[in-house]
Enzyme design. Structure first.
Site, PDB file in Angstrom:
ATOM      1  N   LYS A 101       4.712   9.523  -2.295  1.00  0.00           N
ATOM      2  CA  LYS A 101       4.578   8.082  -2.065  1.00  0.00           C
ATOM      3  C   LYS A 101       5.241   7.777  -0.719  1.00  0.00           C
ATOM      4  O   LYS A 101       6.225   8.439  -0.348  1.00  0.00           O
ATOM      5  CB  LYS A 101       5.281   7.332  -3.204  1.00  0.00           C
ATOM      6  CG  LYS A 101       5.304   5.818  -3.054  1.00  0.00           C
ATOM      7  CD  LYS A 101       3.940   5.195  -3.242  1.00  0.00           C
ATOM      8  CE  LYS A 101       3.966   3.670  -3.007  1.00  0.00           C
ATOM      9  NZ  LYS A 101       2.609   3.127  -2.892  1.00  0.00           N
ATOM     10  N   CYS A 159       0.284   0.113   5.738  1.00  0.00           N
ATOM     11  CA  CYS A 159       0.526  -0.523   4.442  1.00  0.00           C
ATOM     12  C   CYS A 159       0.159  -2.000   4.511  1.00  0.00           C
ATOM     13  O   CYS A 159       0.729  -2.745   5.307  1.00  0.00           O
ATOM     14  CB  CYS A 159       1.969  -0.393   4.001  1.00  0.00           C
ATOM     15  SG  CYS A 159       2.201  -1.243   2.421  1.00  0.00           S
TER      16      CYS A 159
HETATM   17  C1  DHB Z   1       1.241   0.466  -0.480  1.00  0.00           C
HETATM   18  C2  DHB Z   1      -0.120   0.376  -0.292  1.00  0.00           C
HETATM   19  C3  DHB Z   1      -0.678   1.031   0.778  1.00  0.00           C
HETATM   20  O1  DHB Z   1      -2.009   1.020   1.011  1.00  0.00           O
HETATM   21  C4  DHB Z   1       0.128   1.731   1.651  1.00  0.00           C
HETATM   22  O2  DHB Z   1      -0.376   2.338   2.707  1.00  0.00           O
HETATM   23  C5  DHB Z   1       1.459   1.814   1.441  1.00  0.00           C
HETATM   24  C6  DHB Z   1       2.011   1.172   0.364  1.00  0.00           C
HETATM   25  C7  DHB Z   1       1.909  -0.223  -1.566  1.00  0.00           C
HETATM   26  O3  DHB Z   1       1.629  -1.398  -1.808  1.00  0.00           O
HETATM   27  O4  DHB Z   1       2.820   0.383  -2.179  1.00  0.00           O
END
Ligand code: DHB
Length: 318
Positions: A45, A129
């Site tokens: 993540k 993001c």
């Molecule tokens: C999240 C969503 C995304 O598309 C990204 O690149 C990074 C984080 C999120 O909301 O956690």
């Protein structure tokens, strides 16, 4: 059996499938599960400077053809992922990819330096993001992107890549390609979710997710043509010199094969992994292998970028 491997900056990914940074790659248990699965690599993540609980729920929803999310970067914080890396190495010898997110240039630098020193195999800088209020996607600001890339490159000895948002205009592809040509980058990951979309439930007359009035990132089948176009555009503009990891709407081997033709050498899987769990990787590999064998490709690498032109049009009848 066709050769399903990809090599990025000397890092072998076999088979060429991995999870997309996003769903179910936050905890040590989830990352261990990925490392024990049929995936060829595991991606974390996106890690931020501080641990984050993320946005209020509901913040992810399955949709008929994909998903929408506004997770808000829930993660354990970069120090914990760097600390966990040696233990994760015991789960096998697969490459482990650090996804790095920041709210400032100095966040990106701090985290990229630490991830490089910790020894992650690839470092994927997330410039895209869409879900943090008040923080526009860096990848839509070409000057800011240039500055982040220069700064992280100077502190990063490991193979470095960028995860970019989708672009919807050829001028934007060209502007970003011009930025990329100024730097040494080992890979690109294309694309992040299509940001700031809205899904409405007509029964309840409400958005389907809570954060940010229901606006969130779209993934799955809805976005595959957008993803293929971005892979193709950057493969062409960069003349195939920067390896591309394709992502967006990969549910089966046929989708993966389309990404190879467009110019990707490896493929990530987000929504389908979220919906089907780690078994998706075995199916993807089996299906891609069957397609390659049927078509006479000995290796996936032989299909990369080999999208054909349509035959010349017959002249219009007089
Ligand atoms: C999240 C969503 C995304 O598309 C990204 O690149 C990074 C984080 C999120 O909301 O956690």
């Amino acid at each position: 059996m066709a050769d399903l491997s990809a090599t990025i900056a000397g890092v072998r990914i076999d088979p060429l499938f991995m999870n997309a940074s996003g769903p179910d790659c936050t905890t040590p248990e989830q990352l261990s599960g990925l490392l024990r699965s049929g995936a060829g690599a595991a991606v974390t993540k996106s890690m931020t400077l501080m641990p984050r609980p993320g946005n209020p729920e509901p913040r992810y929803m399955d949709l008929p053809l994909g998903s929408i999310n506004s997770m808000g970067l829930p993660n354990l914080g970069y120090e914990e992922y760097c600390r966990l890396l040696p233990a994760l190495r015991h789960e096998g010898s697969k490459p482990i990819v650090a996804s790095v997110a920041g709210f400032s240039l100095s966040d990106y630098v701090t985290i990229a330096r630490a991830a490089s020193e910790a020894g992650f195999d690839l470092i994927e800088i997330n410039l895209s993001c869409p879900n943090i209020a008040g923080h526009p996607q860096v990848g839509y600001d070409f000057e800011a992107s240039d500055a982040v890339i220069a700064a992280v490159r100077s502190v990063c000895d490991r193979p470095l890549g960028l995860k970019l948002p989708p672009y919807f205009d050829p001028v934007h592809h060209e502007q970003m390609a011009a930025v990329l040509r100024r730097h040494r980058l080992e890979f690109l990951t294309l694309i992040n979710s299509v940001g700031n979309t809205l899904v409405i439930d007509a029964d309840s007359e409400r958005p389907v997710i809570r954060p940010r009035d229901g606006f969130g990132g779209l993934g799955g089948e809805y976005v595959k043509p957008v993803a293929l176009a971005n892979v193709r555009a950057f493969h062409t503009l960069l003349e195939g010199r920067v390896p591309i990891i394709g992502v967006g709407g990969v549910y089966g081997g046929r989708d993966a094969f389309e990404f190879l033709l467009a110019g990707a050498c490896a493929v990530q899987c987000g929504t389908a992994y979220k919906q089907q769990g780690t078994r998706v990787f075995d199916r993807l590999a089996a299906e891609l292998n069957a397609i390659l064998e049927r078509k006479g490709y000995a290796a996936a690498a032989a299909a990369v970028g080999r999208l054909r032109a349509l035959p010349a049009a017959a002249s219009a009848p007089a």
